[in-house]
Design a protein around this motif. Structure first.
Motif, PDB file in Angstrom:
ATOM      1  N   UNK A   1       0.818  -1.213   0.000  1.00 37.60           N
ATOM      2  CA  UNK A   1       0.000   0.000   0.000  1.00 37.60           C
ATOM      3  C   UNK A   1       0.856   1.270   0.000  1.00 37.60           C
ATOM      4  N   UNK A   2       2.185   1.114   0.063  1.00 38.43           N
ATOM      5  CA  UNK A   2       3.078   2.271   0.054  1.00 38.43           C
ATOM      6  C   UNK A   2       3.416   2.820   1.424  1.00 38.43           C
ATOM      7  N   UNK A   3       2.979   2.156   2.479  1.00 37.94           N
ATOM      8  CA  UNK A   3       3.289   2.593   3.844  1.00 37.94           C
ATOM      9  C   UNK A   3       4.680   2.127   4.239  1.00 37.94           C
ATOM     10  N   UNK A   4       5.484   3.021   4.818  1.00 37.49           N
ATOM     11  CA  UNK A   4       6.804   2.624   5.289  1.00 37.49           C
ATOM     12  C   UNK A   4       6.624   1.746   6.520  1.00 37.49           C
ATOM     13  N   UNK A   5       7.133   0.525   6.411  1.00 40.76           N
ATOM     14  CA  UNK A   5       6.951  -0.450   7.481  1.00 40.76           C
ATOM     15  C   UNK A   5       8.263  -0.836   8.168  1.00 40.76           C
ATOM     16  N   UNK A   6       9.370  -0.492   7.530  1.00 39.30           N
ATOM     17  CA  UNK A   6      10.684  -0.821   8.085  1.00 39.30           C
ATOM     18  C   UNK A   6      11.642   0.283   7.673  1.00 39.30           C
ATOM     19  N   UNK A   7      12.517   0.691   8.611  1.00 36.02           N
ATOM     20  CA  UNK A   7      13.466   1.749   8.277  1.00 36.02           C
ATOM     21  C   UNK A   7      14.734   1.604   9.119  1.00 36.02           C
ATOM     22  N   UNK A   8      15.793   2.193   8.609  1.00 36.88           N
ATOM     23  CA  UNK A   8      17.085   2.234   9.290  1.00 36.88           C
ATOM     24  C   UNK A   8      17.767   3.526   8.852  1.00 36.88           C
ATOM     25  N   UNK A   9      18.053   4.402   9.813  1.00 36.12           N
ATOM     26  CA  UNK A   9      18.697   5.684   9.533  1.00 36.12           C
ATOM     27  C   UNK A   9      19.892   5.784  10.476  1.00 36.12           C
ATOM     28  N   UNK A  10      21.084   6.056   9.953  1.00 37.49           N
ATOM     29  CA  UNK A  10      22.254   6.067  10.825  1.00 37.49           C
ATOM     30  C   UNK A  10      23.304   7.074  10.372  1.00 37.49           C
ATOM     31  N   UNK A  11      23.935   7.694  11.366  1.00 42.27           N
ATOM     32  CA  UNK A  11      25.156   8.472  11.143  1.00 42.27           C
ATOM     33  C   UNK A  11      26.288   7.588  11.645  1.00 42.27           C
ATOM     34  N   UNK A  12      27.181   7.228  10.750  1.00 45.63           N
ATOM     35  CA  UNK A  12      28.281   6.316  11.045  1.00 45.63           C
ATOM     36  C   UNK A  12      29.591   7.085  10.956  1.00 45.63           C
ATOM     37  N   UNK A  13      30.374   7.004  12.034  1.00 50.40           N
ATOM     38  CA  UNK A  13      31.667   7.681  12.034  1.00 50.40           C
ATOM     39  C   UNK A  13      32.599   6.920  12.973  1.00 50.40           C
ATOM     40  N   UNK A  14      33.434   6.083  12.399  1.00 51.11           N
ATOM     41  CA  UNK A  14      34.357   5.253  13.186  1.00 51.11           C
ATOM     42  C   UNK A  14      35.392   6.088  13.926  1.00 51.11           C
ATOM     43  N   UNK A  15      35.625   7.319  13.507  1.00 50.32           N
ATOM     44  CA  UNK A  15      36.564   8.188  14.229  1.00 50.32           C
ATOM     45  C   UNK A  15      35.965   8.655  15.554  1.00 50.32           C
ATOM     46  N   UNK A  16      34.636   8.696  15.646  1.00 52.52           N
ATOM     47  CA  UNK A  16      33.973   9.103  16.885  1.00 52.52           C
ATOM     48  C   UNK A  16      33.609   7.921  17.773  1.00 52.52           C
ATOM     49  N   UNK A  17      33.271   6.780  17.136  1.00 55.24           N
ATOM     50  CA  UNK A  17      32.806   5.627  17.904  1.00 55.24           C
ATOM     51  C   UNK A  17      33.060   4.348  17.120  1.00 55.24           C
TER      52      UNK A  17
END
Length: 106
Positions: free
Chosen positions: A40-56
């Motif tokens: 139906x076009x509904x977002x059912x799964x998501x993953x949003x990330x800021x990745x920075x190995x120098x910080x963590x």
């Protein structure tokens, strides 16, 4: 033995698959955004990330992130995980993420 996808998961379509490199002068690292929709076009799964190995280095370098894996909406912050109990929409989570990462990007 590989895991079988459920029939419901098999009907999801990845509608967003974006990666952005952050220049070192702006803080470095990268942003990853993924989202899947149902028929139906509904977002059912998501993953949003800021990745920075120098910080963590832990959590695959994820400094800040939001996703709904494990059947609940949650926020990652330097390896700690916190439930997002006031989830409203995917769009609102994207706005939160943008505000969160602003402090790491110079």
């Amino acid at each position: 033995m590989p895991k079988k996808k459920s029939q419901a998961a098999a009907s999801f379509t990845r509608i967003i698959d974006e990666r952005y490199a952050i220049p070192k002068r702006k803080g470095g690292g990268s942003v990853k955004i993924e989202a899947w929709a149902d028929t139906a076009g509904n977002i059912v799964k998501y993953n949003i990330a800021y990745i920075n190995h120098a910080l963590f280095m832990g959590d695959n370098g994820r400094v800040i992130g939001y996703d709904n894996a494990h059947d609940y909406h949650h926020r990652h912050h330097f390896g700690d995980i916190f439930p997002v109990e006031d989830f409203t929409t995917y769009e609102e989570i994207v706005e939160r993420f943008e505000r969160d990462i602003a402090e790491y990007l110079t």
